[in-house]
Scaffold this motif. Structure first.
Motif, mmCIF file in Angstrom:
data_model
loop_
_atom_site.group_PDB
_atom_site.id
_atom_site.type_symbol
_atom_site.label_atom_id
_atom_site.label_comp_id
_atom_site.label_asym_id
_atom_site.label_seq_id
_atom_site.Cartn_x
_atom_site.Cartn_y
_atom_site.Cartn_z
ATOM 1 N N SER A 156 0.824 -1.211 0.000
ATOM 2 C CA SER A 156 0.000 0.000 0.000
ATOM 3 C C SER A 156 0.858 1.260 0.000
ATOM 4 C CB SER A 156 -0.923 0.003 1.212
ATOM 5 O OG SER A 156 -1.675 1.198 1.294
ATOM 6 N N SER A 186 -4.321 -1.003 -4.135
ATOM 7 C CA SER A 186 -5.580 -0.955 -3.393
ATOM 8 C C SER A 186 -5.750 -2.241 -2.585
ATOM 9 C CB SER A 186 -6.752 -0.810 -4.359
ATOM 10 O OG SER A 186 -6.926 -2.019 -5.109
ATOM 11 N N PRO A 187 -6.674 -2.248 -1.589
ATOM 12 C CA PRO A 187 -6.911 -3.478 -0.827
ATOM 13 C C PRO A 187 -7.269 -4.674 -1.700
ATOM 14 C CG PRO A 187 -7.928 -1.624 0.299
ATOM 15 C CD PRO A 187 -7.410 -1.103 -1.021
#
Length: 439
Positions: free
Chosen positions: A281, A287-288
């Motif tokens: 990150s 992104s997650p």
């Protein structure tokens, strides 16, 4: 418990694997959302790490407690109670997105989830025929590996689509586990002998673990409190009629050495579970969802490793499998420590090596540990073994988050972890009789 017929054993193993999958998946589900949680709740790395650390800390004590309870009470009933607590904790955590409520929800979840792995292992050892036991333990280890991959992936998808509070709501799926336990788990009456619970010993042990973790993440002066509590715990265990920890376990050097391997490996694997999403990150801007995808690739690779290790154990023995897997794990951590942080492909290869080696080590340890214990020590022994594992799981993120705040160096931490996980070479230098039999 009585030995099960093969068909019953199959469904029982699948049920236990599902419950274990829930426990591990829930432990890792929030990892990919830590950056989002930190931003939404305005908290730093040390505070957000307690979403993982607090969960693992309660699980550590709970696994030991359920192990002791399993020597006296119905394992089936204990699992049903644990599943109920797990569901309640999930609903509490979902109810309000605030830091205190999130921590409370995780604690209640852990008070139930701490039973899952410990009681699954007790059930396998007590109900599955010895010749089928390695395959059953490999199945459970495969569930752990699957959860290690699916947890971050599902966590990333849900966090992106709905927001991280829905990670709690997902775990209400544990209601399926209640139905499965009621349907396939054999009845067991437990022991008729009187049950004694050492509340003071349990409290002192919890105090030791909590004070050390708080000293690492918050205030170093709490190390002094930890030392005092260790002295008090040692004195109490020596004179207690029914100590929380069976003091005979401390005389079992083989058991302690093998259990220490589990502790060290779990420190490393959970330090990585905390660091890897933050690395991707902060350094790569992923992104997650994409972080979850990469962690899914890494975790899923452990499934094949679990079954492979289960087949290698009868041929090479647990210690040799652990040696080989440890070398692979060290290589993975060194890759993360020495290669440029921006190289996502290399980081993914390193993650695969770490996940595969962790699964192989877990299968080997789960097969070795029961061989180091007397039949009447299985419950408390497996409980203590899992306690050390979960304490390691708590220490990994706690220490990693503290060093990260102080140095802002992922490389330094990963090199340190590589050195730490090399210690099993020393711990397993002199195989015991039990280990030689396993070989």
């Amino acid at each position: 418990m009585k030995q099960n017929a093969p068909s019953t054993s199959k469904w029982l193993i699948l049920t236990l694997s599902f419950i274990v999958l829930l426990a591990v998946m829930n432990a890792l589900l929030f990892n990919v959302a830590l950056a989002d949680i930190s931003a939404d709740l305005s908290i730093g790395p040390s505070q957000v790490s307690w979403i993982l650390v607090g969960y693992s800390m309660i699980i550590a004590i709970g696994s030991m407690t359920y192990g002791k309870l399993a020597d006296h009470f119905s394992v089936k009933r204990l699992l049903l109670i644990a599943l109920g607590l797990f569901i309640i904790g999930s609903l509490v955590g979902f109810s309000k997105p605030s830091y205190p409520v999130v921590i409370l929800g995780r604690i209640i979840q852990a008070s139930g989830g701490s039973a899952f792995i410990s009681l699954a292992m007790v059930t396998v050892v007590r109900t599955i025929q010895p010749d089928r036991r390695p395959a059953a333990l490999a199945m459970i280890s495969a569930a752990i590996a699957l959860a290690a991959g699916v947890g971050p992936l599902v966590g990333g998808v849900i966090t992106n689509a709905f927001g991280w509070p829905y990670l709690f709501l997902l775990m209400v799926i544990a209601v399926v586990g209640i139905g499965l336990v009621l349907a396939v788990m054999p009845k067991d009456a437990g022991s008729s002998s009187p049950f004694h619970f050492d509340f003071l010993g349990a409290g002192l042990l919890f105090g030791v673990i909590a004070s050390i973790l708080l000293a690492v993440t918050s205030n170093k002066l709490l190390f002094l409190l930890a030392v005092v509590l260790v002295v008090l715990l040692k004195g109490w265990l020596a004179k207690a009629k029914h100590p929380f920890i069976d003091t005979e376990l401390f005389a079992n050097k083989t058991f302690l050495r093998v259990s220490s391997v589990g502790f060290l490996i779990n420190v490393g694997i959970m330090a990585n579970a905390f660091l890897f999403p933050l690395l991707l990150s902060h350094k790569n801007g992923l992104s997650p969802f994409y972080i979850g995808m990469l962690m899914f690739i890494g975790g899923s690779s452990g499934i094949l490793s679990s079954f492979t290790a289960g087949k290698l154990l009868p041929v090479f023995g647990g210690p040799r499998v652990i040696y080989l897997a440890t070398v692979t794990m060290i290589a993975g951590f060194l890759m993360l420590g020495l290669l440029p942080n921006s190289n996502v492909f290399a980081a993914t290869i390193a993650l695969v090596l770490i996940a595969m080696s962790f699964s192989a080590i877990q299968v080997s340890l789960n097969n070795l540990i029961p061989q180091t214990l007397r039949p009447d020590q299985l419950g408390v022994g497996l409980g203590f073994y899992n306690l050390l594992n979960f304490v390691g799981m708590a220490f990994g993120p706690a220490v990693a988050s503290r060093i990260l705040e102080a140095t802002n160096s992922y490389s330094l931490i990963y090199i340190g972890v590589a050195i730490l996980v090399s210690l099993p070479f020393l711990l397993l230098q002199k195989p015991s009789t039990a280990q030689q039999k396993a070989a």
